[in-house]
Design a protein around this motif. Structure first.
Motif, PDB file in Angstrom:
ATOM      1  N   ARG A  55       0.835  -1.209   0.000  1.00 44.19           N
ATOM      2  CA  ARG A  55       0.000   0.000   0.000  1.00 44.19           C
ATOM      3  C   ARG A  55       0.866   1.254   0.000  1.00 44.19           C
ATOM      4  O   ARG A  55       1.822   1.365   0.771  1.00 44.19           O
ATOM      5  CB  ARG A  55      -0.887  -0.018   1.244  1.00 44.19           C
ATOM      6  N   GLY A  56       0.574   2.177  -0.896  1.00 48.15           N
ATOM      7  CA  GLY A  56       1.279   3.451  -0.946  1.00 48.15           C
ATOM      8  C   GLY A  56       2.610   3.419  -1.669  1.00 48.15           C
ATOM      9  O   GLY A  56       3.309   4.424  -1.719  1.00 48.15           O
ATOM     10  N   CYS A  57       2.974   2.267  -2.216  1.00 51.16           N
ATOM     11  CA  CYS A  57       4.277   2.115  -2.858  1.00 51.16           C
ATOM     12  C   CYS A  57       4.119   1.872  -4.362  1.00 51.16           C
ATOM     13  O   CYS A  57       3.083   1.399  -4.818  1.00 51.16           O
ATOM     14  CB  CYS A  57       5.035   0.943  -2.247  1.00 51.16           C
ATOM     15  N   ARG A  58       5.161   2.200  -5.088  1.00 52.16           N
ATOM     16  CA  ARG A  58       5.212   1.922  -6.531  1.00 52.16           C
ATOM     17  C   ARG A  58       6.686   1.861  -6.917  1.00 52.16           C
ATOM     18  O   ARG A  58       7.445   2.764  -6.609  1.00 52.16           O
ATOM     19  CB  ARG A  58       4.510   3.006  -7.325  1.00 52.16           C
ATOM     20  N   VAL A  59       7.081   0.780  -7.585  1.00 49.08           N
ATOM     21  CA  VAL A  59       8.456   0.592  -8.038  1.00 49.08           C
ATOM     22  C   VAL A  59       8.410   0.237  -9.523  1.00 49.08           C
ATOM     23  O   VAL A  59       7.639  -0.632  -9.929  1.00 49.08           O
ATOM     24  CB  VAL A  59       9.168  -0.530  -7.244  1.00 49.08           C
ATOM     25  N   ARG A  60       9.245   0.921 -10.315  1.00 44.74           N
ATOM     26  CA  ARG A  60       9.252   0.703 -11.756  1.00 44.74           C
ATOM     27  C   ARG A  60      10.675   0.735 -12.303  1.00 44.74           C
ATOM     28  O   ARG A  60      11.549   1.429 -11.779  1.00 44.74           O
ATOM     29  CB  ARG A  60       8.445   1.783 -12.491  1.00 44.74           C
ATOM     30  N   ALA A  61      10.857   0.005 -13.387  1.00 44.00           N
ATOM     31  CA  ALA A  61      12.073   0.128 -14.185  1.00 44.00           C
ATOM     32  C   ALA A  61      11.929   1.395 -15.017  1.00 44.00           C
ATOM     33  O   ALA A  61      10.836   1.722 -15.490  1.00 44.00           O
ATOM     34  CB  ALA A  61      12.231  -1.086 -15.096  1.00 44.00           C
ATOM     35  N   VAL A  62      13.025   2.124 -15.162  1.00 45.24           N
ATOM     36  CA  VAL A  62      13.047   3.323 -15.995  1.00 45.24           C
ATOM     37  C   VAL A  62      13.657   2.915 -17.332  1.00 45.24           C
ATOM     38  O   VAL A  62      14.782   2.404 -17.384  1.00 45.24           O
ATOM     39  CB  VAL A  62      13.879   4.449 -15.353  1.00 45.24           C
ATOM     40  N   VAL A  63      12.906   3.138 -18.397  1.00 44.82           N
ATOM     41  CA  VAL A  63      13.350   2.772 -19.739  1.00 44.82           C
ATOM     42  C   VAL A  63      13.403   4.046 -20.570  1.00 44.82           C
ATOM     43  O   VAL A  63      12.430   4.802 -20.608  1.00 44.82           O
ATOM     44  CB  VAL A  63      12.394   1.725 -20.364  1.00 44.82           C
ATOM     45  N   VAL A  64      14.542   4.289 -21.214  1.00 47.13           N
ATOM     46  CA  VAL A  64      14.718   5.471 -22.064  1.00 47.13           C
ATOM     47  C   VAL A  64      14.972   4.987 -23.484  1.00 47.13           C
ATOM     48  O   VAL A  64      15.932   4.250 -23.729  1.00 47.13           O
ATOM     49  CB  VAL A  64      15.875   6.359 -21.569  1.00 47.13           C
ATOM     50  N   ASP A  65      14.082   5.394 -24.383  1.00 41.81           N
ATOM     51  CA  ASP A  65      14.198   4.985 -25.795  1.00 41.81           C
ATOM     52  C   ASP A  65      14.398   3.477 -25.940  1.00 41.81           C
ATOM     53  O   ASP A  65      15.232   3.010 -26.721  1.00 41.81           O
ATOM     54  CB  ASP A  65      15.326   5.750 -26.491  1.00 41.81           C
ATOM     55  N   GLY A  66      13.646   2.712 -25.147  1.00 43.22           N
ATOM     56  CA  GLY A  66      13.690   1.259 -25.230  1.00 43.22           C
ATOM     57  C   GLY A  66      14.832   0.598 -24.485  1.00 43.22           C
ATOM     58  O   GLY A  66      14.933  -0.624 -24.462  1.00 43.22           O
ATOM     59  N   GLU A  67      15.713   1.376 -23.855  1.00 41.84           N
ATOM     60  CA  GLU A  67      16.868   0.839 -23.134  1.00 41.84           C
ATOM     61  C   GLU A  67      16.660   0.979 -21.630  1.00 41.84           C
ATOM     62  O   GLU A  67      16.283   2.048 -21.149  1.00 41.84           O
ATOM     63  CB  GLU A  67      18.121   1.617 -23.555  1.00 41.84           C
ATOM     64  N   LEU A  68      16.932  -0.095 -20.884  1.00 45.58           N
ATOM     65  CA  LEU A  68      16.834  -0.032 -19.433  1.00 45.58           C
ATOM     66  C   LEU A  68      17.845   0.993 -18.923  1.00 45.58           C
ATOM     67  O   LEU A  68      19.049   0.875 -19.155  1.00 45.58           O
ATOM     68  CB  LEU A  68      17.110  -1.400 -18.811  1.00 45.58           C
TER      69      LEU A  68
END
Length: 153
Positions: A55-68
């Motif tokens: 609850r209250g959390c969110r974790v994501r991979a950051v992808v720039v122009d298709g690249e991790l």
């Protein structure tokens, strides 16, 4: 500037995080920890997926122009919600855009205050000092940090 997308860790091959997590440049800005192998990175990803479901959390991979490019999130640690941004050196210029997205998530999730911790070896950030309700030193896991307490409006 490139296109930033945020993807669930479930969509990323855990081994793809190894160059980021084991980068000597990235590690200078993080709490000291052993290098990751494939088993350890799978456990780390599993832990982040659990945080993402909290609850209250969110974790994501950051992808720039298709690249991790890294990862980011809002995590609950030591009684407070904190922002985390870890980007590969090549993508450091995207940090402010990722920060703004995290603050939008914090509003969406109903937070009134969030913290962001920077290892004491990092320079102070004027833009964060201007935004912060308070700036103070903290210690966690044997490391010293500068903590910025931010109001979420």
């Amino acid at each position: 500037m490139g296109e930033i997308t945020y993807q669930s860790f479930a969509l990323i091959n855990p081994a793809d995080f190894l160059p980021l997590l084991n980068s000597s440049v990235t590690r200078t800005h993080l709490i000291e920890h052993p290098t990751f192998d494939e088993r350890a990175v799978r456990e780390w990803v599993s832990g982040k997926l659990s945080v993402d479901n909290a609850r209250g959390c969110r974790v994501r991979a950051v992808v720039v122009d298709g690249e991790l490019a890294g990862w980011c999130g809002i995590q609950y640690e030591s009684g407070a919600y904190e922002l985390a941004i870890v980007l590969a050196e090549k993508h450091w210029g995207f940090g402010i855009a990722v920060f703004r997205e995290l603050m939008a998530w914090a509003r969406e999730l109903g937070h009134t205050t969030v913290l962001i911790h920077f290892l004491h070896t990092r320079r102070e950030y004027r833009f964060l000092q201007k935004l912060a309700k308070a700036v103070y030193p903290t210690e966690m896991l044997g490391s010293k940090f500068t903590t910025y307490e931010l109001a979420v409006d």
